[in-house]
Design a protein around this motif. Structure first.
Motif, PDB file in Angstrom:
ATOM      1  N   GLU A   1       1.310  -1.406  -0.086  1.00 15.48           N
ATOM      2  CA  GLU A   1      -0.096   0.082  -0.425  1.00 15.48           C
ATOM      3  C   GLU A   1       0.829   0.970   0.301  1.00 15.48           C
ATOM      4  OE1 GLU A   1      -3.191   1.783   2.828  1.00 15.48           O
ATOM      5  OE2 GLU A   1      -3.498  -0.374   3.274  1.00 15.48           O
TER       6      GLU A   1
ATOM      7  N   LYS B   1       0.260   3.770  -2.929  1.00 12.51           N
ATOM      8  CA  LYS B   1      -0.537   4.897  -2.653  1.00 12.51           C
ATOM      9  C   LYS B   1      -0.032   6.264  -3.100  1.00 12.51           C
ATOM     10  CE  LYS B   1      -1.975   7.546   1.203  1.00 12.51           C
ATOM     11  NZ  LYS B   1      -2.802   9.064   0.825  1.00 12.51           N
TER      12      LYS B   1
ATOM     13  N   LEU C   1      -1.569   6.082  -6.869  1.00 13.84           N
ATOM     14  CA  LEU C   1      -2.685   6.124  -7.028  1.00 13.84           C
ATOM     15  C   LEU C   1      -3.456   8.105  -6.174  1.00 13.84           C
ATOM     16  CD1 LEU C   1      -4.115   2.638  -5.397  1.00 13.84           C
ATOM     17  CD2 LEU C   1      -3.907   3.504  -7.355  1.00 13.84           C
ATOM     18  N   ASP C   2      -2.835   8.156  -5.456  1.00 16.51           N
ATOM     19  CA  ASP C   2      -2.972   9.810  -4.924  1.00 16.51           C
ATOM     20  C   ASP C   2      -2.303  10.959  -6.110  1.00 16.51           C
ATOM     21  OD1 ASP C   2      -2.988   8.884  -2.141  1.00 16.51           O
ATOM     22  OD2 ASP C   2      -0.965  10.171  -1.682  1.00 16.51           O
TER      23      ASP C   2
ATOM     24  N   HIS D   1      -6.022  10.436  -8.378  1.00 14.86           N
ATOM     25  CA  HIS D   1      -6.348  10.648  -7.903  1.00 14.86           C
ATOM     26  C   HIS D   1      -7.440   9.627  -7.574  1.00 14.86           C
ATOM     27  CE1 HIS D   1      -6.259  14.806  -8.545  1.00 14.86           C
ATOM     28  NE2 HIS D   1      -5.430  14.414  -9.539  1.00 14.86           N
ATOM     29  N   LYS D   2      -7.569   8.231  -6.798  1.00 19.93           N
ATOM     30  CA  LYS D   2      -7.967   7.629  -6.910  1.00 19.93           C
ATOM     31  C   LYS D   2      -7.999   7.157  -4.957  1.00 19.93           C
ATOM     32  CE  LYS D   2      -9.117   6.443 -11.187  1.00 19.93           C
ATOM     33  NZ  LYS D   2     -10.761   6.473 -11.607  1.00 19.93           N
ATOM     34  N   ASP D   3      -8.316   6.041  -4.459  1.00 19.87           N
ATOM     35  CA  ASP D   3      -8.542   5.335  -3.037  1.00 19.87           C
ATOM     36  C   ASP D   3      -8.286   4.726  -3.588  1.00 19.87           C
ATOM     37  OD1 ASP D   3      -9.818   5.348  -0.842  1.00 19.87           O
ATOM     38  OD2 ASP D   3     -11.011   3.892  -1.580  1.00 19.87           O
ATOM     39  N   VAL D   4      -7.276   4.325  -2.084  1.00 16.90           N
ATOM     40  CA  VAL D   4      -6.699   3.028  -1.595  1.00 16.90           C
ATOM     41  C   VAL D   4      -7.280   2.412  -1.652  1.00 16.90           C
ATOM     42  CG1 VAL D   4      -4.339   2.630  -0.572  1.00 16.90           C
ATOM     43  CG2 VAL D   4      -4.223   5.000  -1.146  1.00 16.90           C
ATOM     44  N   ALA D   5      -8.397   2.818  -0.627  1.00 18.11           N
ATOM     45  CA  ALA D   5      -8.818   0.896  -0.127  1.00 18.11           C
ATOM     46  C   ALA D   5      -9.552   0.445  -1.324  1.00 18.11           C
ATOM     47  CB  ALA D   5      -9.697   0.988   0.627  1.00 18.11           C
ATOM     48  N   ARG D   6     -10.239   0.868  -2.516  1.00 17.92           N
ATOM     49  CA  ARG D   6     -10.995  -0.122  -3.606  1.00 17.92           C
ATOM     50  C   ARG D   6     -10.878   1.621  -5.166  1.00 17.92           C
ATOM     51  NH1 ARG D   6     -16.465  -2.616  -2.193  1.00 17.92           N
ATOM     52  NH2 ARG D   6     -16.770  -0.176  -1.022  1.00 17.92           N
ATOM     53  N   GLY D   7     -10.838   0.542  -6.183  1.00 17.03           N
ATOM     54  CA  GLY D   7     -10.815   1.326  -6.782  1.00 17.03           C
ATOM     55  C   GLY D   7     -11.191   0.847  -8.666  1.00 17.03           C
TER      56      GLY D   7
END
Length: 114
Positions: free
Chosen positions: A17, A21, A24-25, A28-34
């Motif tokens: 993660e 991260k 994904l940041d 502009h995406k969420d780390v948990a799910r996307g």
């Protein structure tokens, strides 16, 4: 924690993660799910390629700076060298970049956390 990126376009890509991260940041995406949709993959590829290019330019400078700090620390003792991180951002990001390229070719989405 591990994040597993899945797509019909390529084999799964597994990343810690903490390594995923920043990518994904940037997207502009969420780390948990996307999801990175096939339509978004072109922009994601361009962003990731620019970041990889920028990081490669900084890697040489950062390695030199770490070496100087290790040799010229407060004790002027160079026996305790700082451990250099052997895996660069570009090396960590390439599997996901590869998956993005294949997903774009096949018009597939990339999912994680599902």
């Amino acid at each position: 924690m591990l994040i597993t990126f899945k797509s019909k376009a390529a084999a799964d890509v597994v990343m810690y993660e903490s390594h995923a991260k920043p990518i994904l940041d940037m997207l502009h995406k969420d780390v948990a799910r996307g999801v990175i949709t096939a339509a978004e993959s072109g922009d994601a590829i361009a962003l990731l390629e620019r970041q990889i290019t920028a990081s490669k330019a900084h890697e040489a400078v950062e390695m030199l700076e770490r070496d100087i700090n290790a040799h010229h620390n407060a004790n002027t003792d160079d026996h305790n060298h700082e451990k250099i991180e052997p895996v660069s951002f570009s090396a960590r990001a390439y599997p996901l970049l590869d998956m993005l390229r294949e997903a774009k070719k096949g018009d597939y989405d990339i999912l994680w956390g599902v």
